[in-house]
Design a protein around this motif. Structure first.
Motif, mmCIF file in Angstrom:
data_model
loop_
_atom_site.group_PDB
_atom_site.id
_atom_site.type_symbol
_atom_site.label_atom_id
_atom_site.label_comp_id
_atom_site.label_asym_id
_atom_site.label_seq_id
_atom_site.Cartn_x
_atom_site.Cartn_y
_atom_site.Cartn_z
ATOM 1 N N MET A 1 62.376 20.657 36.003
ATOM 2 C CA MET A 1 61.019 20.188 35.943
ATOM 3 C C MET A 1 60.160 21.243 35.267
ATOM 4 S SD MET A 1 59.346 20.671 39.751
ATOM 5 C CE MET A 1 60.779 20.072 40.590
ATOM 6 N N PHE A 2 59.064 20.787 34.729
ATOM 7 C CA PHE A 2 58.104 21.693 34.104
ATOM 8 C C PHE A 2 56.841 21.705 34.956
ATOM 9 C CE2 PHE A 2 60.882 20.416 30.695
ATOM 10 C CZ PHE A 2 61.083 21.595 30.010
ATOM 11 N N VAL A 3 56.337 22.893 35.239
ATOM 12 C CA VAL A 3 55.112 23.023 36.042
ATOM 13 C C VAL A 3 54.145 23.971 35.340
ATOM 14 C CG1 VAL A 3 56.260 22.580 38.245
ATOM 15 C CG2 VAL A 3 56.014 24.912 37.460
ATOM 16 N N TYR A 4 52.891 23.795 35.645
ATOM 17 C CA TYR A 4 51.852 24.689 35.163
ATOM 18 C C TYR A 4 51.422 25.510 36.360
ATOM 19 C CZ TYR A 4 48.071 26.163 32.118
ATOM 20 O OH TYR A 4 47.232 26.907 31.327
ATOM 21 N N LEU A 5 51.846 26.758 36.409
ATOM 22 C CA LEU A 5 51.604 27.645 37.543
ATOM 23 C C LEU A 5 50.266 28.345 37.383
ATOM 24 C CD1 LEU A 5 52.753 29.087 40.095
ATOM 25 C CD2 LEU A 5 53.729 30.778 38.540
ATOM 26 N N ARG A 6 49.448 28.303 38.438
ATOM 27 C CA ARG A 6 48.159 29.009 38.445
ATOM 28 C C ARG A 6 48.115 29.899 39.673
ATOM 29 N NH1 ARG A 6 43.531 24.670 38.096
ATOM 30 N NH2 ARG A 6 44.399 24.316 40.153
ATOM 31 N N GLN A 7 47.717 31.144 39.474
ATOM 32 C CA GLN A 7 47.566 32.086 40.576
ATOM 33 C C GLN A 7 46.258 32.843 40.391
ATOM 34 O OE1 GLN A 7 51.420 34.130 39.888
ATOM 35 N NE2 GLN A 7 51.761 33.754 42.062
ATOM 36 N N GLN A 8 45.736 33.327 41.535
ATOM 37 C CA GLN A 8 44.489 34.099 41.499
ATOM 38 C C GLN A 8 44.596 35.223 42.519
ATOM 39 O OE1 GLN A 8 40.968 31.768 42.238
ATOM 40 N NE2 GLN A 8 39.789 33.546 42.805
ATOM 41 N N TRP A 9 44.146 36.426 42.128
ATOM 42 C CA TRP A 9 44.099 37.552 43.036
ATOM 43 C C TRP A 9 43.039 38.535 42.556
ATOM 44 C CZ3 TRP A 9 47.860 36.730 39.445
ATOM 45 C CH2 TRP A 9 48.099 37.723 38.514
ATOM 46 N N VAL A 10 42.784 39.563 43.355
ATOM 47 C CA VAL A 10 41.781 40.574 43.009
ATOM 48 C C VAL A 10 42.481 41.921 42.851
ATOM 49 C CG1 VAL A 10 39.710 41.791 43.771
ATOM 50 C CG2 VAL A 10 39.963 39.353 44.247
ATOM 51 N N ASP A 11 42.182 42.585 41.748
ATOM 52 C CA ASP A 11 42.680 43.938 41.496
ATOM 53 C C ASP A 11 41.488 44.750 40.986
ATOM 54 O OD1 ASP A 11 43.933 46.272 40.749
ATOM 55 O OD2 ASP A 11 45.591 45.282 39.716
ATOM 56 N N ARG A 12 40.889 45.549 41.872
ATOM 57 C CA ARG A 12 39.675 46.307 41.531
ATOM 58 C C ARG A 12 39.913 47.315 40.401
ATOM 59 N NH1 ARG A 12 36.129 43.079 43.529
ATOM 60 N NH2 ARG A 12 36.200 42.800 45.761
ATOM 61 N N ARG A 13 41.162 47.680 40.149
ATOM 62 C CA ARG A 13 41.465 48.651 39.095
ATOM 63 C C ARG A 13 41.125 48.128 37.707
ATOM 64 N NH1 ARG A 13 47.598 49.529 40.300
ATOM 65 N NH2 ARG A 13 47.334 47.277 40.470
ATOM 66 N N VAL A 14 41.082 46.813 37.539
ATOM 67 C CA VAL A 14 40.788 46.247 36.219
ATOM 68 C C VAL A 14 39.366 45.701 36.124
ATOM 69 C CG1 VAL A 14 43.196 45.742 35.684
ATOM 70 C CG2 VAL A 14 41.798 44.016 36.848
ATOM 71 N N ALA A 15 38.535 45.982 37.136
ATOM 72 C CA ALA A 15 37.129 45.558 37.094
ATOM 73 C C ALA A 15 36.439 46.267 35.931
ATOM 74 C CB ALA A 15 36.432 45.885 38.411
ATOM 75 N N HIS A 16 35.539 45.565 35.296
ATOM 76 C CA HIS A 16 34.824 46.121 34.145
ATOM 77 C C HIS A 16 33.362 45.674 34.227
ATOM 78 C CE1 HIS A 16 34.998 42.101 32.347
ATOM 79 N NE2 HIS A 16 36.237 42.067 32.759
ATOM 80 N N GLY A 17 32.499 46.289 33.492
ATOM 81 C CA GLY A 17 31.078 45.990 33.559
ATOM 82 C C GLY A 17 30.604 44.963 32.551
ATOM 83 N N VAL A 18 31.512 44.376 31.820
ATOM 84 C CA VAL A 18 31.139 43.403 30.791
ATOM 85 C C VAL A 18 30.796 42.072 31.455
ATOM 86 C CG1 VAL A 18 31.929 42.216 28.715
ATOM 87 C CG2 VAL A 18 32.669 44.546 29.168
ATOM 88 N N ASN A 19 29.730 41.437 31.021
ATOM 89 C CA ASN A 19 29.310 40.165 31.598
ATOM 90 C C ASN A 19 30.057 39.003 30.941
ATOM 91 O OD1 ASN A 19 27.989 38.338 33.168
ATOM 92 N ND2 ASN A 19 26.083 38.389 31.994
ATOM 93 N N ALA A 20 31.377 39.106 30.902
ATOM 94 C CA ALA A 20 32.235 38.063 30.338
ATOM 95 C C ALA A 20 33.650 38.298 30.852
ATOM 96 C CB ALA A 20 32.209 38.114 28.807
#
Length: 96
Positions: free
Chosen positions: A1-20
């Motif tokens: 079967m084919f699936v479209y996998l979506r995941q979400q998590w938080v990693d503060r190490r990659v936080a940036h100040g760009v408003n995008a």
């Protein structure tokens, strides 16, 4: 079967100040940490690297999208074949 996998998590190490949101695709996805998710009843799987996308927002929230082919094992009851209906579960877990 084919699936479209979506995941979400938080990693503060990659936080940036760009408003995008910053986007990573293809093999660039391997440059960040990804969860160790796997399908417990999969015999074989393939993640299509050309169809991966990672979005990183300014707070460090990461949204991961991938197109995956999975060949999974499933117990079947064929007593009523060909008038039967089969339902198989696909179980996603973390290995750690």
């Amino acid at each position: 079967m084919f699936v479209y996998l979506r995941q979400q998590w938080v990693d503060r190490r990659v936080a940036h100040g760009v408003n995008a949101s910053l986007a990573l695709g293809g093999t660039d996805v391997n440059r960040i940490w990804l969860p160790d998710a796997y399908f417990t009843n999969a015999n074989d799987y393939e993640v299509f690297t050309s169809n991966q996308l990672v979005l990183i927002d300014s707070q460090g929230r990461i949204f991961y999208f991938a197109f995956v082919r999975i060949a999974a094992a499933c117990q079947m009851d064929l007593v009523k074949f060909p008038l039967d209906v089969q339902r198989c579960q696909l179980t996603l877990e973390s290995c750690k």
